[in-house]
Design an enzyme around this catalytic site. Sequence first.
Site, PDB file in Angstrom:
ATOM      1  N   ARG A  28       6.487  76.629 124.381  1.00  0.00           N
ATOM      2  CA  ARG A  28       6.866  77.696 125.311  1.00  0.00           C
ATOM      3  C   ARG A  28       5.986  77.612 126.555  1.00  0.00           C
ATOM      4  O   ARG A  28       4.762  77.581 126.451  1.00  0.00           O
ATOM      5  CB  ARG A  28       6.694  79.051 124.623  1.00  0.00           C
ATOM      6  CG  ARG A  28       7.080  80.256 125.451  1.00  0.00           C
ATOM      7  CD  ARG A  28       6.748  81.540 124.697  1.00  0.00           C
ATOM      8  NE  ARG A  28       7.507  81.655 123.459  1.00  0.00           N
ATOM      9  CZ  ARG A  28       7.013  82.175 122.335  1.00  0.00           C
ATOM     10  NH1 ARG A  28       5.775  82.590 122.282  1.00  0.00           N
ATOM     11  NH2 ARG A  28       7.777  82.263 121.266  1.00  0.00           N
ATOM     12  N   ARG A  67      -0.088  87.084 126.530  1.00  0.00           N
ATOM     13  CA  ARG A  67       0.965  86.078 126.660  1.00  0.00           C
ATOM     14  C   ARG A  67       1.603  86.098 128.053  1.00  0.00           C
ATOM     15  O   ARG A  67       1.090  86.745 128.966  1.00  0.00           O
ATOM     16  CB  ARG A  67       2.009  86.294 125.569  1.00  0.00           C
ATOM     17  CG  ARG A  67       1.395  86.160 124.163  1.00  0.00           C
ATOM     18  CD  ARG A  67       2.456  86.155 123.092  1.00  0.00           C
ATOM     19  NE  ARG A  67       1.877  85.964 121.768  1.00  0.00           N
ATOM     20  CZ  ARG A  67       2.604  85.805 120.672  1.00  0.00           C
ATOM     21  NH1 ARG A  67       3.936  85.818 120.737  1.00  0.00           N
ATOM     22  NH2 ARG A  67       2.027  85.643 119.497  1.00  0.00           N
ATOM     23  N   LYS A  81      -1.435  89.403 119.034  1.00  0.00           N
ATOM     24  CA  LYS A  81      -0.781  89.079 120.294  1.00  0.00           C
ATOM     25  C   LYS A  81      -0.786  90.289 121.219  1.00  0.00           C
ATOM     26  O   LYS A  81      -0.798  91.441 120.770  1.00  0.00           O
ATOM     27  CB  LYS A  81       0.650  88.602 120.055  1.00  0.00           C
ATOM     28  CG  LYS A  81       1.559  89.607 119.362  1.00  0.00           C
ATOM     29  CD  LYS A  81       2.896  88.968 119.034  1.00  0.00           C
ATOM     30  CE  LYS A  81       3.779  89.931 118.238  1.00  0.00           C
ATOM     31  NZ  LYS A  81       5.061  89.313 117.853  1.00  0.00           N
ATOM     32  N   LYS A  98       0.962  91.686 125.049  1.00  0.00           N
ATOM     33  CA  LYS A  98       2.020  91.426 126.025  1.00  0.00           C
ATOM     34  C   LYS A  98       1.900  92.378 127.211  1.00  0.00           C
ATOM     35  O   LYS A  98       1.661  93.565 127.035  1.00  0.00           O
ATOM     36  CB  LYS A  98       3.396  91.568 125.367  1.00  0.00           C
ATOM     37  CG  LYS A  98       3.620  90.569 124.232  1.00  0.00           C
ATOM     38  CD  LYS A  98       4.955  90.777 123.538  1.00  0.00           C
ATOM     39  CE  LYS A  98       5.161  89.755 122.433  1.00  0.00           C
ATOM     40  NZ  LYS A  98       6.447  89.958 121.735  1.00  0.00           N
ATOM     41  N   CYS A 140      17.738  86.847 119.372  1.00  0.00           N
ATOM     42  CA  CYS A 140      16.645  85.884 119.280  1.00  0.00           C
ATOM     43  C   CYS A 140      17.206  84.565 118.736  1.00  0.00           C
ATOM     44  O   CYS A 140      18.390  84.439 118.434  1.00  0.00           O
ATOM     45  CB  CYS A 140      15.542  86.418 118.375  1.00  0.00           C
ATOM     46  SG  CYS A 140      16.011  86.509 116.630  1.00  0.00           S
ATOM     47  N   CYS A 190      13.668  78.900 113.515  1.00  0.00           N
ATOM     48  CA  CYS A 190      12.589  79.870 113.319  1.00  0.00           C
ATOM     49  C   CYS A 190      12.254  80.005 111.831  1.00  0.00           C
ATOM     50  O   CYS A 190      13.128  80.330 111.018  1.00  0.00           O
ATOM     51  CB  CYS A 190      12.971  81.235 113.876  1.00  0.00           C
ATOM     52  SG  CYS A 190      11.668  82.468 113.612  1.00  0.00           S
ATOM     53  N   CYS A 231      14.905  88.796 112.081  1.00  0.00           N
ATOM     54  CA  CYS A 231      13.894  89.340 111.171  1.00  0.00           C
ATOM     55  C   CYS A 231      13.293  90.566 111.841  1.00  0.00           C
ATOM     56  O   CYS A 231      13.632  90.873 112.990  1.00  0.00           O
ATOM     57  CB  CYS A 231      12.826  88.275 110.862  1.00  0.00           C
ATOM     58  SG  CYS A 231      11.594  88.063 112.173  1.00  0.00           S
TER      59      CYS A 231
END
Length: 570
Positions: free
Chosen positions: A83, A153, A215, A217, A434, A440, A479
């Site tokens: 990514r 990110r 993470k 954001k 997604c 994934c 998910c």
Amino acid sequence: MSEKHPGPLVVEGKLSDAERLKRESNYLRGTIKEDLQDGLTGGFRGDNFLLIRFHGMYQQDDRDIRAERAEQKLEPRHAMMLRCRLPGGIITTEQWRAIDKFAEDKTIYGSIRLTNRQTFQFHGILKKNVKPAHEMLHEVGLDALATANDVNRNVLCTSNPVESELHQEAYEWAKKLSEHLLPRTRAYAEIWWDKEKVATTDEEPILGETYLPRKFKTTVVVPPQNDVDLHANDMNFIAIAKDGKLVGFNLLVGGGLSIEHGNKATYARTASEFGYIPLEHTLAVAEAVVTTQRDWGNRTDRKNAKTKYTLERVGVDVFKAEVERRAGITFEPIRPYEFTGRGDRIGWVKGIDDKWHLTLFIENGRILDYPGRPLKTGLMEIAKIHKGDFRLTANQNLIVAGVPASEKAAIEKIAKESGLMNAVKPQRENSMACVAFPTCPLAMAEAERFLPQFVTKVEEVLEKHNVPDEHIVTRVTGCPNGCGRALLAEIGLVGKAPGRYNLHIGGNRIGTRIPRMYRENITEPEILASIDELVGRWSKEREADEGFGDFTIRAGIIRPVLDPARDLWD
């Protein structure tokens, strides 16, 4: 401001193994460089499997052929997803041509995937091509640093082609925030660009030697468009303008959507308003939010490690006061702002700079040549002649930006011939999924491959009830981890098992309300039956311009989620 808080500032207990991994990684180096030379496996071994995420990659395999390979006593066909870091989503056409060629020549699937993190990712990079991928990005001025794992990110910024001058200012701040919050370690440059190791001690003054608990954001939002879904993010700067010029930001903290099925200690949460700051305090305040979360975030349980849980544990007022102390500022009251939508303006729009901007709808963000629709080739042909840039949107679409009137006809001709300007209904434009299967590893149900035909069936329901030009913001995620942002939709499907989803309703069109689960673990026919019944009522009983999600709340079909930490699961 109250100094009381409902829980400890720091959670004591045995640290998660991710904390050991980061501490022992030598500032994210691990043995990745040595592992690249190991030809006995197509994957990365030990801690490197997770460490490569800090370098923008996830190790995946093709789940469609996993069982077949196991029968043949072969390891899964490992390949990496990479990514790119692309704050604000702006990419030059020269850069686009380079990533197109790499996708074509050195990935298994040959596609470019636009993500709702406003960047692109490659799927299917074999281990031998991982280093060439990073080298290619470097050659054109890009990188994949810190697009995954426990760091800040890719920073999002509203793709607003109309307010061109304001957008440019906001975009510059998205870049500044991204650069300011990046890891300082030289591990990335050493491993992927063969930069020599500098004989000094590594330091991470903002992220810390074990980086963030989870993470993180960040977004920059230009009202009235909430196209970045700010409430899915930890830290959000809402642009406040005066006379068309950016003067400061409202700060909202603590949004996030990831949950775990059946775990009531996990929940989606909208971001809390902290206050207004003038521009000159932006980086100091961003750093203060990040370091407060760094020091107070839960490092014993990764499922409760994000900023939203820290806020709920210590209290919003306590967290806010600590940010003020660290930044040396006092928040002013929130300045007025309003959101009117979050979808992209598909088609041509003229900006205030007299340039034209063409937003192309890319279903699921998947750029590939399909029979009769050579999307990838078409974008490559546009990139060859367009002298402006491309803007990737947080809705997985692409804007051909800054087009002079003299170039419009040529670009439109290519776009139409390659299927990039096919007419689609509002429902399709406002639906998103997604990636999920086959790549994934977390997917429980289909999403990207499920969405197109599902939307067709929803369109048939709208047609049946005489509202064919209406739309319901619809999201599908394979998910409960939140990548498809289903828990900010009017209809959100969250994968539970193959062919089965939890159906959530009651969000709103502007993305400021969490939907509640309406039915659990149901199949597509059951989902469509519920939608048919609900749309039937909406079409007859709604008030003027009342969105589907707002109707389900007003009509008492579902209770609004007012305090997700306490009532989301009730």
